[in-house]
Design a protein around this motif. Structure first.
Motif, PDB file in Angstrom:
ATOM      1  N   ALA A 117       0.849  -1.192   0.000  1.00  0.00           N
ATOM      2  CA  ALA A 117       0.000   0.000   0.000  1.00  0.00           C
ATOM      3  C   ALA A 117       0.880   1.236   0.000  1.00  0.00           C
ATOM      4  O   ALA A 117       1.952   1.254   0.607  1.00  0.00           O
ATOM      5  N   ASN A 118       0.412   2.271  -0.714  1.00  0.00           N
ATOM      6  CA  ASN A 118       1.076   3.563  -0.659  1.00  0.00           C
ATOM      7  C   ASN A 118       0.045   4.667  -0.816  1.00  0.00           C
ATOM      8  O   ASN A 118      -0.997   4.480  -1.423  1.00  0.00           O
ATOM      9  N   LEU A 119       0.342   5.804  -0.222  1.00  0.00           N
ATOM     10  CA  LEU A 119      -0.557   6.956  -0.212  1.00  0.00           C
ATOM     11  C   LEU A 119       0.095   8.067  -1.010  1.00  0.00           C
ATOM     12  O   LEU A 119       1.152   8.563  -0.642  1.00  0.00           O
ATOM     13  N   VAL A 120      -0.556   8.437  -2.133  1.00  0.00           N
ATOM     14  CA  VAL A 120      -0.029   9.479  -3.005  1.00  0.00           C
ATOM     15  C   VAL A 120      -1.157  10.453  -3.323  1.00  0.00           C
ATOM     16  O   VAL A 120      -2.202  10.052  -3.852  1.00  0.00           O
ATOM     17  N   ASP A 121      -0.940  11.719  -3.011  1.00  0.00           N
ATOM     18  CA  ASP A 121      -1.894  12.796  -3.323  1.00  0.00           C
ATOM     19  C   ASP A 121      -3.300  12.495  -2.815  1.00  0.00           C
ATOM     20  O   ASP A 121      -4.297  12.750  -3.506  1.00  0.00           O
ATOM     21  N   GLY A 122      -3.422  11.932  -1.624  1.00  0.00           N
ATOM     22  CA  GLY A 122      -4.720  11.672  -1.033  1.00  0.00           C
ATOM     23  C   GLY A 122      -5.412  10.422  -1.535  1.00  0.00           C
ATOM     24  O   GLY A 122      -6.549  10.164  -1.172  1.00  0.00           O
ATOM     25  N   ILE A 123      -4.747   9.624  -2.362  1.00  0.00           N
ATOM     26  CA  ILE A 123      -5.308   8.366  -2.862  1.00  0.00           C
ATOM     27  C   ILE A 123      -4.472   7.227  -2.297  1.00  0.00           C
ATOM     28  O   ILE A 123      -3.263   7.162  -2.497  1.00  0.00           O
ATOM     29  N   LEU A 124      -5.137   6.321  -1.566  1.00  0.00           N
ATOM     30  CA  LEU A 124      -4.471   5.139  -1.029  1.00  0.00           C
ATOM     31  C   LEU A 124      -4.563   4.028  -2.066  1.00  0.00           C
ATOM     32  O   LEU A 124      -5.662   3.616  -2.442  1.00  0.00           O
ATOM     33  N   HIS A 125      -3.418   3.563  -2.551  1.00  0.00           N
ATOM     34  CA  HIS A 125      -3.348   2.464  -3.516  1.00  0.00           C
ATOM     35  C   HIS A 125      -2.971   1.195  -2.767  1.00  0.00           C
ATOM     36  O   HIS A 125      -1.919   1.144  -2.123  1.00  0.00           O
ATOM     37  N   VAL A 126      -3.816   0.175  -2.847  1.00  0.00           N
ATOM     38  CA  VAL A 126      -3.548  -1.106  -2.192  1.00  0.00           C
ATOM     39  C   VAL A 126      -3.509  -2.174  -3.275  1.00  0.00           C
ATOM     40  O   VAL A 126      -4.452  -2.319  -4.055  1.00  0.00           O
ATOM     41  N   SER A 127      -2.409  -2.917  -3.313  1.00  0.00           N
ATOM     42  CA  SER A 127      -2.218  -3.980  -4.292  1.00  0.00           C
ATOM     43  C   SER A 127      -2.195  -5.319  -3.561  1.00  0.00           C
ATOM     44  O   SER A 127      -1.375  -5.522  -2.667  1.00  0.00           O
ATOM     45  N   VAL A 128      -3.096  -6.215  -3.954  1.00  0.00           N
ATOM     46  CA  VAL A 128      -3.190  -7.544  -3.343  1.00  0.00           C
ATOM     47  C   VAL A 128      -2.915  -8.565  -4.436  1.00  0.00           C
ATOM     48  O   VAL A 128      -3.792  -8.876  -5.240  1.00  0.00           O
ATOM     49  N   PRO A 129      -1.688  -9.091  -4.510  1.00  0.00           N
ATOM     50  CA  PRO A 129      -1.370 -10.037  -5.582  1.00  0.00           C
ATOM     51  C   PRO A 129      -1.986 -11.414  -5.350  1.00  0.00           C
ATOM     52  O   PRO A 129      -2.227 -11.815  -4.207  1.00  0.00           O
ATOM     53  N   LYS A 130      -2.231 -12.098  -6.444  1.00  0.00           N
ATOM     54  CA  LYS A 130      -2.715 -13.474  -6.359  1.00  0.00           C
ATOM     55  C   LYS A 130      -1.535 -14.388  -6.099  1.00  0.00           C
ATOM     56  O   LYS A 130      -0.409 -14.120  -6.520  1.00  0.00           O
ATOM     57  N   ASP A 131      -1.765 -15.480  -5.409  1.00  0.00           N
ATOM     58  CA  ASP A 131      -0.740 -16.478  -5.133  1.00  0.00           C
ATOM     59  C   ASP A 131      -0.628 -17.365  -6.364  1.00  0.00           C
ATOM     60  O   ASP A 131      -1.582 -18.060  -6.733  1.00  0.00           O
ATOM     61  N   GLU A 132       0.534 -17.340  -7.010  1.00  0.00           N
ATOM     62  CA  GLU A 132       0.713 -18.087  -8.255  1.00  0.00           C
ATOM     63  C   GLU A 132       0.532 -19.585  -8.051  1.00  0.00           C
ATOM     64  O   GLU A 132       0.047 -20.280  -8.936  1.00  0.00           O
ATOM     65  N   GLN A 133       0.936 -20.110  -6.899  1.00  0.00           N
ATOM     66  CA  GLN A 133       0.797 -21.543  -6.646  1.00  0.00           C
ATOM     67  C   GLN A 133      -0.671 -21.949  -6.571  1.00  0.00           C
ATOM     68  O   GLN A 133      -1.041 -23.046  -6.959  1.00  0.00           O
ATOM     69  N   LYS A 134      -1.511 -21.049  -6.054  1.00  0.00           N
ATOM     70  CA  LYS A 134      -2.928 -21.369  -5.927  1.00  0.00           C
ATOM     71  C   LYS A 134      -3.697 -21.128  -7.215  1.00  0.00           C
ATOM     72  O   LYS A 134      -4.779 -21.656  -7.392  1.00  0.00           O
ATOM     73  N   THR A 135      -3.144 -20.301  -8.122  1.00  0.00           N
ATOM     74  CA  THR A 135      -3.867 -19.990  -9.350  1.00  0.00           C
ATOM     75  C   THR A 135      -3.410 -20.825 -10.539  1.00  0.00           C
ATOM     76  O   THR A 135      -4.041 -20.780 -11.581  1.00  0.00           O
ATOM     77  N   LEU A 136      -2.293 -21.591 -10.389  1.00  0.00           N
ATOM     78  CA  LEU A 136      -1.818 -22.421 -11.497  1.00  0.00           C
ATOM     79  C   LEU A 136      -2.820 -23.530 -11.794  1.00  0.00           C
ATOM     80  O   LEU A 136      -3.372 -24.155 -10.887  1.00  0.00           O
ATOM     81  N   LYS A 137      -2.999 -23.779 -13.071  1.00  0.00           N
ATOM     82  CA  LYS A 137      -3.877 -24.874 -13.473  1.00  0.00           C
ATOM     83  C   LYS A 137      -3.081 -26.169 -13.371  1.00  0.00           C
ATOM     84  O   LYS A 137      -1.964 -26.265 -13.851  1.00  0.00           O
ATOM     85  N   ARG A 138      -3.660 -27.147 -12.721  1.00  0.00           N
ATOM     86  CA  ARG A 138      -2.987 -28.430 -12.552  1.00  0.00           C
ATOM     87  C   ARG A 138      -3.816 -29.517 -13.196  1.00  0.00           C
ATOM     88  O   ARG A 138      -5.036 -29.532 -13.080  1.00  0.00           O
TER      89      ARG A 138
END
Length: 170
Positions: A117-138
């Motif tokens: 998360a970072n706060l720039v010019d009054g906008i809070l940006h939150v990045s929540v990445p996906k877990d590649e191990q859980k999203t891989l097709k098996r």
């Protein structure tokens, strides 16, 4: 006697423009509460994760808390009303103040250790990445029917056959 149509508004109408302005400013100040603040949020999903943007103008990063627990991302904080004591008499306050809390329910395929998360010019940006191990097709292989002999049973039969001296084909 003259007939006049009664619309129900006559008793509420101020008698002068000045009294109308006074009423407008007093009602708008009295109807706003300082404890209700809900920041606006933009949320989207990308291939790599989830992105949240919260409009938090005038809030310092020290006044914001971000917690992740059991699939819930909670962003909370407070926007404080700082009144300056220089003989100001506010007629209108439209800016929202007070504490806030927003909770977002995320799927199981996120990686909570990589949330940024970072706060720039009054906008809070939150990045929540996906877990590649859980999203891989098996691809899951399907085993054959139950009559097939398991490898451990094959080794046991070969050992029994060598003790008896007869050959057993497994």
């Amino acid at each position: 006697m003259a007939l006049t149509r009664n619309s129900g508004l006559q008793h509420d109408m101020p008698q002068s423009f000045s009294s109308m302005l006074d009423r407008f400013f007093n009602e708008s100040l009295n109807t706003r509460t300082v404890s209700a603040f809900t920041p606006h949020v933009d949320a989207c999903e990308t291939e790599k994760g989830f992105e949240l943007e919260l409009a938090l103008p005038g809030i310092r990063k020290d006044d914001i808390s971000i917690d992740f627990q059991e699939g819930k991302l909670t962003i909370s904080g407070e926007r404080k009303l700082e009144r300056k004591e220089d003989n100001r008499r506010y007629h209108m306050i439209e800016t929202q103040y007070g504490s806030f809390s927003r909770t977002f329910y995320l799927p199981d395929n996120v990686n909570p250790d990589q949330i940024k998360a970072n706060l720039v010019d009054g906008i809070l940006h939150v990045s929540v990445p996906k877990d590649e191990q859980k999203t891989l097709k098996r691809q899951i292989k399907i085993g054959s029917d139950a009559t097939e002999t398991k490898p451990a049973q094959k080794q046991k039969r070969v050992a029994e056959a060598s003790e008896n001296g007869s050959a057993v084909t497994a």
